[in-house]
Design a protein around this motif. Structure first.
Motif, mmCIF file in Angstrom:
data_model
loop_
_atom_site.group_PDB
_atom_site.id
_atom_site.type_symbol
_atom_site.label_atom_id
_atom_site.label_comp_id
_atom_site.label_asym_id
_atom_site.label_seq_id
_atom_site.Cartn_x
_atom_site.Cartn_y
_atom_site.Cartn_z
ATOM 1 N N SER A 102 0.780 -0.825 -0.595
ATOM 2 C CA SER A 102 0.187 0.141 -0.012
ATOM 3 C C SER A 102 0.402 1.236 -0.017
ATOM 4 C CB SER A 102 -0.907 -0.114 1.290
ATOM 5 O OG SER A 102 -1.676 -0.570 0.350
ATOM 6 N N ARG A 103 2.485 0.711 0.421
ATOM 7 C CA ARG A 103 2.971 2.542 1.042
ATOM 8 C C ARG A 103 4.030 2.655 -1.037
ATOM 9 N NH1 ARG A 103 3.323 0.287 6.566
ATOM 10 N NH2 ARG A 103 6.077 -0.677 5.631
ATOM 11 N N MET A 104 3.799 1.713 -1.732
ATOM 12 C CA MET A 104 4.180 1.319 -2.526
ATOM 13 C C MET A 104 3.282 2.165 -3.295
ATOM 14 S SD MET A 104 6.798 -1.728 -2.233
ATOM 15 C CE MET A 104 7.466 -2.209 -3.997
ATOM 16 N N GLU A 105 2.201 1.587 -3.752
ATOM 17 C CA GLU A 105 1.033 2.225 -4.474
ATOM 18 C C GLU A 105 1.093 3.324 -4.553
ATOM 19 O OE1 GLU A 105 -2.107 0.344 -6.385
ATOM 20 O OE2 GLU A 105 -1.454 -0.606 -5.139
ATOM 21 N N ILE A 106 1.218 3.923 -3.076
ATOM 22 C CA ILE A 106 0.674 5.889 -3.148
ATOM 23 C C ILE A 106 1.127 6.580 -3.346
ATOM 24 C CG2 ILE A 106 0.801 7.451 -0.929
ATOM 25 C CD1 ILE A 106 -0.899 6.447 0.586
ATOM 26 N N LEU A 107 2.825 5.885 -3.419
ATOM 27 C CA LEU A 107 4.443 6.635 -4.122
ATOM 28 C C LEU A 107 4.273 6.239 -5.232
ATOM 29 C CD1 LEU A 107 6.435 5.928 -0.930
ATOM 30 C CD2 LEU A 107 5.620 8.343 -1.670
ATOM 31 N N ALA A 108 3.736 5.306 -5.905
ATOM 32 C CA ALA A 108 3.754 5.091 -7.662
ATOM 33 C C ALA A 108 3.016 5.636 -7.990
ATOM 34 C CB ALA A 108 3.612 3.803 -7.502
ATOM 35 N N LYS A 138 -8.974 -0.873 -4.482
ATOM 36 C CA LYS A 138 -9.151 -0.098 -3.559
ATOM 37 C C LYS A 138 -8.663 1.200 -3.716
ATOM 38 C CE LYS A 138 -8.485 -3.010 0.532
ATOM 39 N NZ LYS A 138 -7.573 -3.695 1.849
ATOM 40 N N PHE A 139 -7.554 1.426 -4.277
ATOM 41 C CA PHE A 139 -6.637 2.551 -5.132
ATOM 42 C C PHE A 139 -7.706 3.792 -5.906
ATOM 43 C CE2 PHE A 139 -3.831 1.060 -2.012
ATOM 44 C CZ PHE A 139 -2.882 1.940 -1.422
ATOM 45 N N GLY A 140 -8.246 3.092 -6.256
ATOM 46 C CA GLY A 140 -9.370 3.866 -7.303
ATOM 47 C C GLY A 140 -9.436 2.859 -8.890
#
Length: 187
Positions: A102-108, A138-140
């Protein structure tokens, strides 16, 4: 973007000295299982791929680092600056703590839409990898199609889920996701 980096880590260039570490993660059985290429990759093969990737203007790879520790790889491929879209993928160290994806996905996603200025980001996920499909949703991300029986492995045909996220959709869910992950990180 700075506050996100401080809280969730950072994406940075991969150092040549980290190529073997990167390869060890990529060759981990749990990572290989979820990739198109499932054989154990040799160091020579990895170095040849890295040389091609580094010289391409259509690919960019980053080391994900959290609290000073390298924990994963984020890659953007098929970067199309004219049409402002790209594909992406990531994988974490087998020893990465819970929440790393999840942290990687936000930054990516921030990198894709803010640094690259993309309009759309896409990915493909093997149909049996439900946790990653759900994570992207979850991230859209929206499932834009299911390529039925598209990939053949060990006598079995596997569906491929094609997902996409527009910059405007990321803008809508970004702050909610940051708040949720912030709570999880503190709790």
């Amino acid at each position: 973007m700075i506050e996100v980096q401080e809280q969730f880590g950072m994406l940075r260039p991969i150092k040549d000295s980290e190529l073997e570490l990167m390869l060890s993660w990529r060759n981990a059985p749990a990572v290989r299982e979820n990739m198109y290429t499932t054989h154990e990759i040799s160091l020579a093969e990895h170095r040849a791929w890295w040389e091609r990737a580094e010289s391409s203007d259509r690919q960019r790879y980053f080391m994900y680092e959290f609290q000073g520790q390298p924990l994963g790889i984020v890659g953007f491929t098929d970067l199309d600056r004219e049409n402002r879209n790209s594909s992406w993928a990531f994988y974490a160290s087998p020893n990465a703590p819970k929440g790393t994806g999840s942290r990687m996905e936000i930054l990516a996603l921030d990198y894709a839409f803010n640094e690259f200025g993309l309009h759309k980001l896409c990915c493909e996920v093997l149909g049996f990898n439900t946790p990653v499909i759900k994570l992207h949703e979850k991230f859209g991300f929206k499932v834009e199609g299911i390529l039925r029986d598209q990939y053949h492995r060990e006598g079995t045909f596997i569906d491929i889920y094609r997902l996409g996220l527009l910059a405007s959709e990321w803008t809508e869910v970004r702050n909610v996701m940051i708040t949720k992950l912030s709570r999880i990180s503190k709790g």
